[in-house]
Design an enzyme around this catalytic site. Structure first.
Site, PDB file in Angstrom:
ATOM      1  N   LYS A  22      60.517 -89.867 -94.641  1.00 54.35           N
ATOM      2  CA  LYS A  22      60.556 -89.725 -93.185  1.00 54.35           C
ATOM      3  C   LYS A  22      59.511 -90.606 -92.523  1.00 54.35           C
ATOM      4  CE  LYS A  22      58.186 -86.745 -90.856  1.00 54.35           C
ATOM      5  NZ  LYS A  22      57.590 -85.820 -89.873  1.00 54.35           N
ATOM      6  N   ASN A  23      58.295 -90.621 -93.075  1.00 56.41           N
ATOM      7  CA  ASN A  23      57.201 -91.343 -92.446  1.00 56.41           C
ATOM      8  C   ASN A  23      57.300 -92.851 -92.609  1.00 56.41           C
ATOM      9  OD1 ASN A  23      56.066 -88.982 -91.498  1.00 56.41           O
ATOM     10  ND2 ASN A  23      54.730 -88.718 -93.276  1.00 56.41           N
ATOM     11  N   ARG A  92      56.307 -86.659 -82.208  1.00 55.29           N
ATOM     12  CA  ARG A  92      55.159 -87.515 -81.988  1.00 55.29           C
ATOM     13  C   ARG A  92      55.421 -88.961 -82.413  1.00 55.29           C
ATOM     14  NH1 ARG A  92      50.001 -87.302 -80.736  1.00 55.29           N
ATOM     15  NH2 ARG A  92      48.677 -88.990 -81.482  1.00 55.29           N
ATOM     16  N   CYS A 116      53.887 -81.647 -84.185  1.00 55.78           N
ATOM     17  CA  CYS A 116      53.165 -80.480 -84.684  1.00 55.78           C
ATOM     18  C   CYS A 116      51.775 -80.380 -84.062  1.00 55.78           C
ATOM     19  CB  CYS A 116      53.011 -80.552 -86.207  1.00 55.78           C
ATOM     20  SG  CYS A 116      54.536 -80.240 -87.105  1.00 55.78           S
ATOM     21  N   ARG A 121      45.183 -85.674 -82.073  1.00 56.56           N
ATOM     22  CA  ARG A 121      45.710 -86.926 -82.599  1.00 56.56           C
ATOM     23  C   ARG A 121      45.874 -87.881 -81.418  1.00 56.56           C
ATOM     24  NH1 ARG A 121      50.660 -85.507 -86.530  1.00 56.56           N
ATOM     25  NH2 ARG A 121      51.422 -84.344 -84.751  1.00 56.56           N
ATOM     26  N   PRO A 122      44.756 -88.298 -80.835  1.00 57.11           N
ATOM     27  CA  PRO A 122      44.828 -89.099 -79.614  1.00 57.11           C
ATOM     28  C   PRO A 122      45.445 -90.470 -79.874  1.00 57.11           C
ATOM     29  CG  PRO A 122      42.585 -89.062 -80.465  1.00 57.11           C
ATOM     30  CD  PRO A 122      43.372 -88.085 -81.288  1.00 57.11           C
ATOM     31  N   ASP A 124      44.359 -93.059 -78.421  1.00 54.71           N
ATOM     32  CA  ASP A 124      43.347 -94.019 -77.988  1.00 54.71           C
ATOM     33  C   ASP A 124      43.324 -95.260 -78.865  1.00 54.71           C
ATOM     34  OD1 ASP A 124      42.816 -92.015 -76.260  1.00 54.71           O
ATOM     35  OD2 ASP A 124      40.772 -91.598 -76.934  1.00 54.71           O
ATOM     36  N   ASP A 304      48.959 -84.162 -95.602  1.00 58.11           N
ATOM     37  CA  ASP A 304      50.271 -83.521 -95.501  1.00 58.11           C
ATOM     38  C   ASP A 304      50.571 -82.605 -96.681  1.00 58.11           C
ATOM     39  OD1 ASP A 304      50.888 -84.557 -93.056  1.00 58.11           O
ATOM     40  OD2 ASP A 304      52.258 -86.094 -93.789  1.00 58.11           O
ATOM     41  N   ARG A 396      62.140 -80.577 -89.477  1.00 57.71           N
ATOM     42  CA  ARG A 396      61.692 -81.902 -89.037  1.00 57.71           C
ATOM     43  C   ARG A 396      61.367 -82.811 -90.223  1.00 57.71           C
ATOM     44  NH1 ARG A 396      56.824 -81.627 -86.841  1.00 57.71           N
ATOM     45  NH2 ARG A 396      57.027 -83.853 -86.496  1.00 57.71           N
TER      46      ARG A 396
END
Length: 419
Positions: A22-23, A92, A116, A121-122, A124, A304, A396
């Protein structure tokens, strides 16, 4: 809402395949918007997050269709650079569209991403890097707009090896003028897979898998066919489930090299592990021995897998100390595990897990993706019946998890909401 009903006590045994990551699939699907010709992506898992990304691409004007485990994307006639807010809040990873849309069109508007709730988890790092490449950023009313007449290569030093920021910046830099150097880049295999896809499309990216990545911008990317790497988190979850239930399973179409940190911990805990090219076989005949673990960016132990690891070691012999160094709110599953009889004490970012002889079935609720997988593992270990609610989180990242486990001997069914 649906729930899993699990009757614990059955060891997992047999053979199963690992499906695509998935990632890796999500950023690669996002990257197809940079390509004006059709792309075929093979080994794409059928997950809720993937379906959301496909829907976003369609909303932007791309032609997207699934053909078995392949997804065909033609973004030649993309008509919009405004990512729908309702879809972005559901996932996200939709933030990955910022870099490629900015690179191709010079403009993109996204909302603050969802996903999630596992800690700060900015974005920036993403925005700072886009500014360094020459983009102007406007943040207003929950939306982010990035615009630039042209992106220019530069040197970017990340404060933390953020996977998402590394991937977003690689995609943006792929069509920028000149060379971009990203230092303190993340090294995860999924980033390597993204770079391999882009290079197959004509990009010029070097150093992925190391802490310094160099991207020489090109002016055009062409269509290609690419196969997604195996999902190391799904594979790791399965390995931990087998160890927790004292079973024996062979995983095929896996990538053992991506799981070095986990395999080392399993061996330390007394699990028999054998690897051969794309095959991993594990066997666990006795209770696990307690081991300590600390999450870290790749090639360290993946955050994870922290929650599934914790669940598996709730009945280990001795006391395990687990330190979470990546996300500060990733112990939400602890309360649910203790509801099942686990003995866990949390102090800030450290969890002390004292092994108990047996977990007992209970009704528990998943509040995030990997925490949900941990509760399924606990249910498979427990005495009696466990009901795991909150399956929208699990869906997900795990493809038909109940079917996957049932094929290996687990007693698990998916049921509708209780009246």
């Amino acid at each position: 809402m649906d729930a899993f009903e699990i009757h614990g006590g059955s060891p997992l045994c047999g053979e199963t395949q690992v499906y695509g990551a998935k990632n890796a699939a999500l950023p690669i699907l996002a990257a197809t918007v940079m390509v004006e010709e059709p792309c075929v992506i093979d080994n794409v898992p059928d997950l809720e997050d993937v379906r959301v990304m496909m829907k976003i691409l369609q909303t932007l004007g791309a032609s997207v269709r699934r053909d078995g485990t392949s997804v065909v994307v033609d973004a030649g006639n993309l008509r919009s650079t405004n990512v729908p807010a309702d879809l972005m809040r559901r996932m996200r990873s939709s933030i990955f569209l910022m870099g490629p849309l900015l690179a191709r069109f010079g403009d993109v508007r996204v909302s603050k991403p969802g996903g999630c709730v596992i800690g700060q988890r900015p974005v920036d790092f993403h925005l700072r890097g886009m500014r360094a490449l020459g983009a102007s950023i406007e943040e207003k009313h929950g939306f982010i707009r990035c615009s630039s007449n042209r992106l220019f290569g530069t040197e970017i030093v990340l404060d933390f090896p953020s996977v998402g920021a590394t991937e977003n910046l690689i995609m943006a830099a792929a069509l920028a003028d000149g060379q971009t150097v990203i230092q303190n880049a993340a090294r995860e295999p999924e980033i390597v897979d993204l770079a391999n896809f882009l290079n197959a499309c004509g990009a010029n990216i070097e150093g992925v898998g190391e802490d310094t990545v160099r991207v020489q911008g090109v002016h055009h990317l062409h269509g290609t066919r690419h196969r997604i790497i195996p999902d190391r988190i799904v594979a790791g979850t399965m390995l931990l489930t087998v160890a927790a239930t004292r079973g024996k399973v062979t995983l095929t179409k896996a990538e053992p090299a991506h799981l070095g940190a986990l395999l080392a911990k399993l061996k330390q805990a007394g699990v028999r592990v054998h690897t051969d090219r794309d095959i991993i076989t594990i066997e666990c005949l006795k209770p696990l021995r307690a081991v300590d673990m600390r999450t870290a960016p790749y090639p360290g132990f993946p955050t994870d897998l922290q929650a599934p690891f914790m669940a598996a070691f709730t009945t280990a012999e001795g006391t395990s100390v687990i330190r979470e160094s990546v996300f500060e709110a990733r112990f939400k599953h602890v309360n649910e595990l203790t509801r099942m009889g686990a003995d866990i004490t949390v102090d800030l970012q450290t969890a002390v897990v004292r092994g108990v002889s047996q977990l007992s079935g209970a009704t528990v609720e998943a509040t995030d993706l990997r925490g949900g997988a941990a509760l399924v593992i606990a249910g498979l270990m427990a005495d009696g019946v466990t009901r795991v609610e909150g399956l929208q989180h699990i869906d997900r990242g795990y493809q038909q998890l109940d079917v996957y486990l049932r094929d290996l001997g687990a007693v698990i069914t998916r049921t509708g909401a209780m009246s």
